[in-house]
Design an enzyme around this catalytic site. Structure first.
Site, short mmCIF file in Angstrom:
data_model
loop_
_atom_site.label_atom_id
_atom_site.label_comp_id
_atom_site.label_asym_id
_atom_site.label_seq_id
_atom_site.Cartn_x
_atom_site.Cartn_y
_atom_site.Cartn_z
N ARG A 264 -44.42 52.91 125.11
CA ARG A 264 -44.95 54.24 125.42
C ARG A 264 -44.34 55.24 124.48
NH1 ARG A 264 -47.85 55.81 130.35
NH2 ARG A 264 -48.66 53.82 131.06
N GLU B 286 -49.61 61.81 121.09
CA GLU B 286 -50.87 61.10 120.86
C GLU B 286 -52.00 62.00 121.32
OE1 GLU B 286 -51.40 57.02 122.18
OE2 GLU B 286 -49.32 56.58 121.72
N HIS C 214 -52.09 52.76 118.56
CA HIS C 214 -52.11 52.29 119.96
C HIS C 214 -53.14 51.17 120.15
CE1 HIS C 214 -50.91 53.75 124.23
NE2 HIS C 214 -51.10 52.44 124.20
N1 LIG Z 1 -49.23 49.18 123.03
C1 LIG Z 1 -50.16 48.93 123.92
O1 LIG Z 1 -51.34 48.96 123.63
C2 LIG Z 1 -49.76 48.58 125.33
C3 LIG Z 1 -50.59 47.76 126.10
C4 LIG Z 1 -50.20 47.42 127.40
C5 LIG Z 1 -49.01 47.95 127.91
N2 LIG Z 1 -48.23 48.77 127.15
C6 LIG Z 1 -46.95 49.29 127.66
O2 LIG Z 1 -45.97 48.28 127.61
C7 LIG Z 1 -44.93 48.56 128.56
C8 LIG Z 1 -44.52 47.30 129.29
O3 LIG Z 1 -45.61 46.75 130.00
P1 LIG Z 1 -45.44 45.45 130.93
O4 LIG Z 1 -46.81 45.04 131.32
O5 LIG Z 1 -44.53 44.48 130.25
O6 LIG Z 1 -44.68 46.11 132.17
P2 LIG Z 1 -43.76 45.36 133.26
O7 LIG Z 1 -43.72 46.28 134.42
O8 LIG Z 1 -44.22 43.95 133.44
O9 LIG Z 1 -42.30 45.30 132.57
C9 LIG Z 1 -41.52 46.43 132.34
C10 LIG Z 1 -40.06 46.00 132.53
O10 LIG Z 1 -39.22 47.05 132.09
C11 LIG Z 1 -38.09 47.07 132.97
N3 LIG Z 1 -37.41 48.37 132.84
C12 LIG Z 1 -37.65 49.51 133.53
N4 LIG Z 1 -36.83 50.48 133.07
C13 LIG Z 1 -36.07 49.94 132.08
C14 LIG Z 1 -35.05 50.44 131.22
N5 LIG Z 1 -34.66 51.71 131.26
N6 LIG Z 1 -34.50 49.60 130.32
C15 LIG Z 1 -34.89 48.30 130.23
N7 LIG Z 1 -35.84 47.77 131.03
C16 LIG Z 1 -36.44 48.59 131.93
C17 LIG Z 1 -38.66 46.77 134.33
O11 LIG Z 1 -37.67 46.25 135.20
C18 LIG Z 1 -39.72 45.72 133.99
O12 LIG Z 1 -39.20 44.39 134.12
C19 LIG Z 1 -45.51 49.67 129.46
O13 LIG Z 1 -44.93 50.90 129.08
C20 LIG Z 1 -46.98 49.70 129.12
O14 LIG Z 1 -47.52 51.00 129.25
C21 LIG Z 1 -48.58 49.07 125.86
#
Ligand SMILES: NC(=O)c1ccc[n+]([C@@H]2O[C@H](COP(=O)([O-])OP(=O)(O)OC[C@H]3O[C@@H](n4cnc5c(N)ncnc54)[C@H](O)[C@@H]3O)[C@@H](O)[C@H]2O)c1
Length: 316
Positions: free
Chosen positions: A244, A273, A291
C-alpha cells in the site's frame, strides 16, 4: 437469477456462473442509475471491483440483492457491516491474486539486480552508439540465488512471495507481529511437494539480515519503513513495496537511495495515487509499475471462478 457484474468479470467466471444456472449481465451501469437498474431487472447478485460503490442507500433501496461480491481484496467501496446486518451475504476473493503480486515483486527484483529498468530505457536511445559504455554501466549485476529475502507481513501475499523466493534458491526470513510461524507447501509441476516451516523473527533482525526486503502488510497509520528502519538495513539492500502507498516513507526512501544504503527499490503503490511524486518517477534507482500487482489473466480468472463457486454455494 440475475448477476450484474458491474465492473466486469472474467470469461471463466461468466462460464462458471452460467453453468450454475445464473444469467450474467456485464453492462456497466452508471453509479447514479444503479438502484433503478437493479430494481427494474430484479438483480440478485451485484458484483463489483473497486469502481462501483455499494452504500447504505443502495442496500436499502434494492431488496432483490442477496449477495454483494467484490472481485479482489479491499472492500472500502462497500458498506459491508450494514449489508450483513440486512441479511445480505458479502463475499470477496482475498487469495486469488496473491501469486500474481508475488511474481511482480520478483520481476522487479530480478530487473533491479541486473539494471533492466535502466537498460530498457537506455538501449533504445544509445544502444547503437554507446554499447560498450552501457555494457560497463550494467556490468555489476547480482544473483538472487543464495541471498536473503526479508518479508514484512507474512500473510497471503507475503507467504506467496516466500514460496517464489524458496524456488529461486533464496533464504527466507520474515516478520509478522500476529504470526509465529507458517508452513509453506511448495508444489512442483510433477506433483512433488516440499514443506517449509518458517518461524518469524523480529522486525529488527529481518531489517539487519536481509539483502532484499519486501512489504506485504495492510494499510497502517504509521510508516512500516521510515528513516530509522533504513538505518538498520544492510548497505546496498533492495526493497519492494507492492502493499500500500504509505507503508514506506517515500522521502526517506529517496534519501536512502542517495546515501547508497538502498541499491534499488521497486514501487507498485504510491503515497499519492494516481499522481506519484515526480522525484520517484524520474529516479533511476527505482523500478516502477502503476499498481498492477494483481493484474494478470490468471488472477482475474481465479477471481471470476472463486466468486462463481461462492455464489453457487450460497444460493445453490
Ligand atoms: N499491489 C497490488 O496490486 C496488490 C494486490 C493485492 C493486495 N495488495 C496489498 O497487499 C497487502 C497484503 O495483502 P495480503 O492479502 O497478503 O494480506 P493478509 O491480511 O493476508 O496479510 C497481511 C499480514 O500483515 C501482517 N501485519 C499487520 N501489520 C503488520 C506490521 N506492522 N508489520 C508486519 N506485518 C504486519 C498481518 O498479521 C498479516 O499476516 C495489503 O496491503 C493489500 O492491500 C496489493
Amino acid at each position: 437469477m440475475k448477476v450484474l457484474a458491474n465492473d466486469g468479470i472474467s470469461k471463466s467466471g461468466i462460464v462458471a456462473l452460467e453453468k450454475a444456472g445464473f444469467e450474467v449481465i456485464t453492462t456497466t451501469v452508471a453509479q447514479e442509475q444503479l438502484i433503478n437498474y437493479i430494481n427494474d431487472n430484479q438483480i440478485s447478485v451485484l458484483l463489483v471491483r473497486s469502481a462501483t460503490t455499494v452504500r447504505k442507500d443502495l442496500i436499502d433501496a434494492c431488496s432483490s440483492i442477496k449477495i454483494i461480491g467484490r472481485g479482489g481484496v479491499g472492500m472500502d467501496n462497500i458498506d459491508v457491516e450494514y449489508a450483513r446486518e440486512k441479511g445480505i451475504s458479502v463475499i470477496n476473493t482475498p487469495a486469488a491474486s496473491s501469486h500474481s503480486v508475488a511474481e511482480l515483486v520478483f520481476a522487479h527484483f530480478y530487473g533491479l539486480a541486473r539494471f533492466l529498468h535502466n537498460s530498457n530505457r537506455e538501449m533504445p536511445l544509445e544502444g547503437d552508439t554507446k554499447f560498450k559504455a552501457l555494457k560497463k554501466a550494467y556490468g555489476k549485476g547480482v544473483e538472487l540465488k543464495g541471498k536473503t529475502l526479508g518479508v514484512l507481513g507474512f500473510g497471503r501475499i507475503g507467504q506467496a512471495t516466500a514460496k517464489v523466493a524458496l524456488g529461486a534458491g533464496m533464504k527466507v526470513i520474515a516478520f509478522d507481529p500476529f504470526m509465529e510461524k507458517a508452513n509453506l507447501e511448495l508444489e512442483f509441476f510433477d506433483g512433488q511437494k516440499v514443506n517449509f516451516e518458517i518461524n518469524t523473527i523480529s522486525k529488527e533482525e529481518v531489517l539487519k539480515q536481509a539483502d532484499f526486503i519486501t512489504l506485504h502488510v495492510p494499510a497502517q497509520k504509521e510508516y512500516v519503513i521510515g528513516a530509522p528502519e533504513f538505518e538498520l538495513m544492510k548497505d546496498g539492500v533492495f526493497l519492494a513495496n507492492a502493499a500500500r502507498g504509505g507503508v514506506v516513507d517515500e522521502v526517506a526512501l529517496v534519501k536512502a537511495i542517495e546515501s547508497g544504503k538502498v541499491a534499488g527499490a521497486a514501487l507498485d503503490v504510491f503515497e499519492k495515487e494516481p499522481t506519484p511524486e515526480i522525484q520517484l518517477l524520474m529516479n533511476a534507482s527505482l523500478s516502477l509499475t502503476p499498481h498492477t500487482g494483481a493484474a494478470t489473466n490468471e488472477a482475474q480468472d481465479r477471481i471470476g471462478t472463486e466468486l462463481a463457486e461462492q455464489i453457487s454455494s450460497i444460493l445453490g
